[in-house]
Design an enzyme around this catalytic site. Structure first.
Site, PDB file in Angstrom:
ATOM      1  NE  ARG A  76     -10.421   5.148  10.958  1.00  0.00           N
ATOM      2  CZ  ARG A  76     -11.652   5.635  11.116  1.00  0.00           C
ATOM      3  NH1 ARG A  76     -12.681   4.993  10.598  1.00  0.00           N
ATOM      4  NH2 ARG A  76     -11.866   6.744  11.769  1.00  0.00           N
ATOM      5  CE1 TYR A 130       9.073  -4.054  -5.800  1.00  0.00           C
ATOM      6  CE2 TYR A 130       7.621  -2.368  -4.898  1.00  0.00           C
ATOM      7  CZ  TYR A 130       7.840  -3.672  -5.302  1.00  0.00           C
ATOM      8  OH  TYR A 130       6.830  -4.585  -5.171  1.00  0.00           O
ATOM      9  CG  ASP A 202      12.204   0.109  -0.247  1.00  0.00           C
ATOM     10  OD1 ASP A 202      12.457  -0.792   0.580  1.00  0.00           O
ATOM     11  OD2 ASP A 202      11.432  -0.048  -1.205  1.00  0.00           O
ATOM     12  CE  LYS A 227       8.640  -8.232  -1.131  1.00  0.00           C
ATOM     13  NZ  LYS A 227       9.114  -6.960  -1.618  1.00  0.00           N
TER      14      LYS A 227
END
Ligand SMILES: *Cc1c(COP(=O)(O)O)cnc(C)c1O
Length: 417
Positions: A76, A130, A202, A227
């Site tokens: 992890r 968004y 963002d 993206k």
């Protein structure tokens, strides 16, 4: 994963400071490729691991209380494939201390907000955010006692008035999703700092190559790596990069407590995409500007919403604060019906109908923000009532002349629908 303090451990810090002088394209090639992670091959191999084995009990014991970056412990906490991507993202982000990876951009947004907020705090969210970011604010965060308030992205003068003494964080998005307003981030973050609030942005649209968000006043910059970093529409991930160690530790602690880890296979795909990001963005940006200029001349188009284009909301701020762009922009039809818009979209041959963007292939999606926004109207003041049907394009790596021919024949099809 990937803090600067971690970088200093395995390697002399001298190498890192030399690397800071490199220009962007060179950094994208070099970043994260430490020899102890890559071995004799070019790319860091995929370290697929949950268990890390210790040589003996003394070594395991020594590792136990030692929760630092870039050390084996348990799966992890990642392995060299993920550490390499963290380090690469930190190296290309001017003013960054360290980066945390998340399984999606949305996970990065919610976990970064959870890292800086507690019950009773007020969170300011830009009204052009968004939609899933809005849902995070008015959904899970509200349920855990955070109060969301939405603000007008373009109103700098009124911004101080939206704060109260419980306001602890501001979420910006620049330019805004779908509607593409470019905010005055330096002015707005200066106000937030004065009010004692953490500024998060963002920054998926421009990324660090087009907008050095930390140098423009933000404390944490968030990207959907799905993206531009991926660039190939086949992998999802997100990142949050902090300007200082204190915020980086908060991000890291929150991510660890939430059990956040990304797959090493996905990290390797992201590293592959990262190497070509600059050339892809340059090509997409140039094509987008060509198409935006062509669209502006069309009778069917009322407004082109493209930060690269003069006359678009916030273009002057883009020209002042940004060093680049990308292939994503929108336009608004003049006096058409939603059936005609659907006919236009259906007639497109080279543009796929689909969410997301930043891939090598062009995409199209319709949008209607009127129902989403709460602080600002859509259509904006001054636009005719029949100028509201939005279309967003993500321009890929096709030849722009072919894309123009495709749009041209789709407008013809729309006219006769
Ligand atoms: C796609 C997107 C996200 C979310 O990223 P995922 O990786 O799809 O979760 C966040 N912000 C913006 C602006 C986006 O376009």
């Amino acid at each position: 994963m990937g803090g600067r303090s971690g970088n200093a451990q395995g390697n002399g810090s001298g190498r890192l400071s030399d690397k800071k002088k490199l220009r962007t394209g060179t950094k994208l090639v070099e970043a994260g490729r430490r020899e102890e992670w890559t071995g004799p091959v070019v790319n860091p191999p995929v370290w697929r691991a949950s268990t890390h084995l210790y040589a003996n009990e003394a070594e395991r014991k020594a590792a136990q209380g030692n929760n630092v970056d870039g050390q084996f412990y348990y799966g992890r906490r990642g392995a060299p494939t993920q550490w390499s991507l963290c380090e690469a993202l930190t190296e290309i982000e001017p003013g960054a201390f360290g980066t945390i990876l998340y399984p999606s951009g949305t996970a990065a947004i919610v976990q970064a907000l959870m890292a800086v907020l507690r019950p009773g705090d007020v969170l300011l969210v830009t009204d052009n955010a968004y939609e899933p970011s809005r849902t995070i604010a008015s959904g899970i965060l509200k349920r855990f006692g955070v109060e969301p308030r939405f603000f007008d992205p373009m109103d700098v003068a009124g911004f101080p008035d939206v704060f109260c003494d419980r306001t602890k964080a501001v979420l910006f998005e620049c330019p805004g999703s779908l509607t593409m307003e470019v905010q005055d981030v330096p002015a707005l973050t200066a106000i937030a700092r004065e009010k004692g609030a953490v500024s998060l942005v963002d920054n998926t649209w421009a990324g660090p190559l087009g907008f050095p968000a930390l140098e423009r006043g933000c404390d944490i910059t968030i990207m959907s790596l799905t993206k531009h970093v991926s660039g190939h529409s086949d992998v999802m991930m997100g990142s949050a990069t902090a300007r200082d160690e204190r915020l980086y530790r908060r991000l890291r602690r929150t991510a660890q407590q939430m059990g956040t880890i990304v797959s090493p296979d996905d990290a390797a795909l992201m590293l592959r995409g990262l190497r070509t990001m600059e050339v892809r963005l340059q090509r997409e940006t140039a094509s987008a500007l060509t198409l935006a200029r062509w669209l502006r001349e069309r009778d069917e188009v009322a407004h082109v919403l493209c930060p690269l284009l003069d006359g678009s909301p916030g273009h002057d701020i883009w020209a002042r604060d940004f060093t680049g762009g990308c292939g994503l922009f929108s336009f608004v039809l003049k006096g058409r019906t939603s059936e005609q818009r659907a006919a236009f979209i259906d007639a497109l041959d080279l543009f796929g109908i689909g969410y997301s963007w930043g891939g090598f292939e062009s995409l199209v999606i319709p949008f209607d923000p009127a129902d989403i926004r709460t602080a600002t109207p859509w259509p904006p003041a001054g636009w005719a009532v029949d100028e509201h049907l939005g279309i967003r394009l993500s321009i890929g790596l096709e030849d722009p002349e072919d894309l123009i021919a495709d749009l041209d024949q789709a407008f013809t099809a729309m006219g006769t629908a």
